[in-house]
Write a protein that holds these residues in place. Structure first.
Motif, mmCIF file in Angstrom:
data_model
loop_
_atom_site.group_PDB
_atom_site.id
_atom_site.type_symbol
_atom_site.label_atom_id
_atom_site.label_comp_id
_atom_site.label_asym_id
_atom_site.label_seq_id
_atom_site.Cartn_x
_atom_site.Cartn_y
_atom_site.Cartn_z
ATOM 1 N N UNK A 155 0.820 -1.216 0.000
ATOM 2 C CA UNK A 155 0.000 0.000 0.000
ATOM 3 C C UNK A 155 0.851 1.262 0.000
ATOM 4 N N UNK A 156 2.066 1.179 0.538
ATOM 5 C CA UNK A 156 2.950 2.354 0.578
ATOM 6 C C UNK A 156 4.028 2.204 -0.477
ATOM 7 N N UNK A 157 3.820 2.846 -1.579
ATOM 8 C CA UNK A 157 4.784 2.793 -2.677
ATOM 9 C C UNK A 157 4.534 3.988 -3.565
ATOM 10 N N UNK A 158 5.414 4.207 -4.521
ATOM 11 C CA UNK A 158 5.151 5.210 -5.536
ATOM 12 C C UNK A 158 4.016 4.691 -6.416
ATOM 13 N N UNK A 159 3.195 5.599 -6.895
ATOM 14 C CA UNK A 159 1.964 5.217 -7.593
ATOM 15 C C UNK A 159 2.231 4.371 -8.841
ATOM 16 N N UNK A 160 3.438 4.471 -9.411
ATOM 17 C CA UNK A 160 3.740 3.702 -10.620
ATOM 18 C C UNK A 160 3.552 2.205 -10.419
ATOM 19 N N UNK A 161 3.851 1.712 -9.221
ATOM 20 C CA UNK A 161 3.685 0.281 -8.951
ATOM 21 C C UNK A 161 2.238 -0.138 -9.166
ATOM 22 N N UNK A 179 -0.077 1.711 -10.897
ATOM 23 C CA UNK A 179 -0.477 2.021 -12.270
ATOM 24 C C UNK A 179 -0.129 0.888 -13.229
ATOM 25 N N UNK A 180 0.989 0.214 -12.994
ATOM 26 C CA UNK A 180 1.376 -0.901 -13.860
ATOM 27 C C UNK A 180 0.331 -2.000 -13.835
ATOM 28 N N UNK A 181 -0.206 -2.288 -12.664
ATOM 29 C CA UNK A 181 -1.244 -3.310 -12.526
ATOM 30 C C UNK A 181 -2.507 -2.881 -13.270
ATOM 31 N N UNK A 182 -2.906 -1.629 -13.071
ATOM 32 C CA UNK A 182 -4.116 -1.119 -13.706
ATOM 33 C C UNK A 182 -3.978 -1.053 -15.229
ATOM 34 N N UNK A 183 -2.814 -0.628 -15.715
ATOM 35 C CA UNK A 183 -2.600 -0.514 -17.171
ATOM 36 C C UNK A 183 -2.735 -1.865 -17.864
#
Length: 369
Positions: free
Chosen positions: A86-92, A94-98
């Motif tokens: 849960x605590x990470x930069x949003x890119x982690x 976003x990769x899942x969502x993309x």
């Protein structure tokens, strides 16, 4: 002014070799799919201790392409779930969502700021297919337990290694060789940084590596032949040449980071700051040196007034971002505390001992020591 990261100073320390390498690419007339990329993929795979490395455009694409490849190969389906810290930069996330997958947020351990292995099972559901570990700040996750939990349920383990180039797990394997596949970013400020965006996927899975390579090149298996729906995400020759120069000094630069971290920890041990563990075993390569305090904002301003630049990684947790507002009602108290109290001190292989001493003195002064 002590900069948080003096990137010009870092790159100046490679100046002659970088100039020669980039000039060589310019003069070669070959800018994609050339020898520099092949050399980097070979050498970085060997460095990480894996069979395959595929250079791509950036770290976000690297992670996205791993999940796209798993879907393309029938190992996952769109709508499946990936457990993410849960605590990470949003890119982690976003990769899942993309990739058309669904992130499931797992709380971290306060002691490590990495995903809490003991909380993974409570987040596993019938559509869970993978666990993503983020080696946050440069510290390797507790991978033995993570992999035991994942393998118990037949889940893939995907590493986000964007902040952990060269980090070692229990003195053995490096980050990038600890799961089923890993994504790296070579953003300029990383421990191994290009002069622009660049990334890579590492794995021991040859089929996955080949599918990632095709998907990153418009889904192409041969020129003008496209069996898959892909994207355009390729490591270019100039960035590969830069990375080839810098890779040879990565371990030395990481040792310097660890030296600064140990110096910080020793100098600040009597303050009220919560400090990261600093060992010399390479398990934490200190892309970021974090301290935690409820007085974070006041401390940051105090240091700024003293001529010391700091950053916050990251002020807003992903589930509180407007882009991810559907997750805004989640209760994640450990995550929120980390994002509320974290402050990043100056860190660089080019930071001098004298500059580190000045940072320590200013922090001690803040606490009346």
């Amino acid at each position: 002014m002590i900069k948080y990261l003096d990137l010009k100073k870092v790159n100046d320390s490679f100046q002659s070799d970088l100039s020669e390498a980039v000039t060589g690419v310019v003069r070669s007339g070959w800018y994609l799919f050339g020898e520099e990329v092949k050399r980097f993929e070979r050498d970085f795979a060997r460095y990480c201790g894996v069979g395959y490395c595929v250079g791509v455009g950036n770290g976000l694409d690297a992670l996205t392409l791993i999940f796209m490849a798993y879907i393309s190969m029938g190992r996952m389906r769109k709508g499946d779930e990936v457990i993410v810290p849960a605590n990470t930069y949003i890119a982690s996330i976003l990769a899942v969502l993309r990739a058309g997958l669904k992130p499931v947020f797992c709380e971290p351990s306060w002691d490590t700021c990495n995903i809490d292995p003991d909380r993974i099972e409570e987040n596993i559901g019938p559509r869970t297919r993978a666990v993503m570990t983020v080696h946050l700040y440069g510290r390797v996750c507790e991978m033995t337990t993570v992999k035991e939990k994942a393998h118990k349920y037949g889940l893939f383990v995907v590493e986000d290694c964007a902040q952990a180039h060269g980090a070692l797990y229990e003195g053995g394997k490096r980050a990038g060789a600890l799961g089923d596949a890993a994504g790296f970013s070579f953003y300029p400020g990383k421990n191994l940084g290009a002069l622009g965006d660049a990334g890579a996927v590492t794995t021991d899975d040859g089929e996955l590596a080949e599918r990632v390579r095709m998907l990153a090149n418009y889904g192409s298996s041969a020129k003008y032949v496209h069996p898959y729906v892909g994207i355009n995400s390729r490591l270019d020759e100039c960035q590969a040449a830069v990375l080839n120069v810098k890779l040879g000094r990565l371990d030395e630069d990481n040792r310097r980071r660890i030296h600064i971290a140990c110096k910080y920890r020793e100098g600040l041990r009597n303050t009220d700051l919560c400090l990261p563990e600093a060992k010399e075993d390479g398990s934490h390569v200190f892309h970021i040196f974090t301290v935690f305090t409820p007085q974070r904002d006041r401390l940051q301003q105090y240091l700024k007034d003293k001529g010391i630049k700091t950053l916050i990684h990251y002020p807003i947790p992903p589930h509180r971002q407007k882009a991810l507002e559907e997750y805004g009602n989640l209760s994640l108290p450990v995550t929120e505390r980390i994002h509320r109290e974290e402050l990043s001190l100056p860190m660089s292989p080019c930071l001098s001992d004298e500059e580190a001493d000045e940072v320590i003195a200013a922090l001690k002064s803040f606490f009346g020591l």
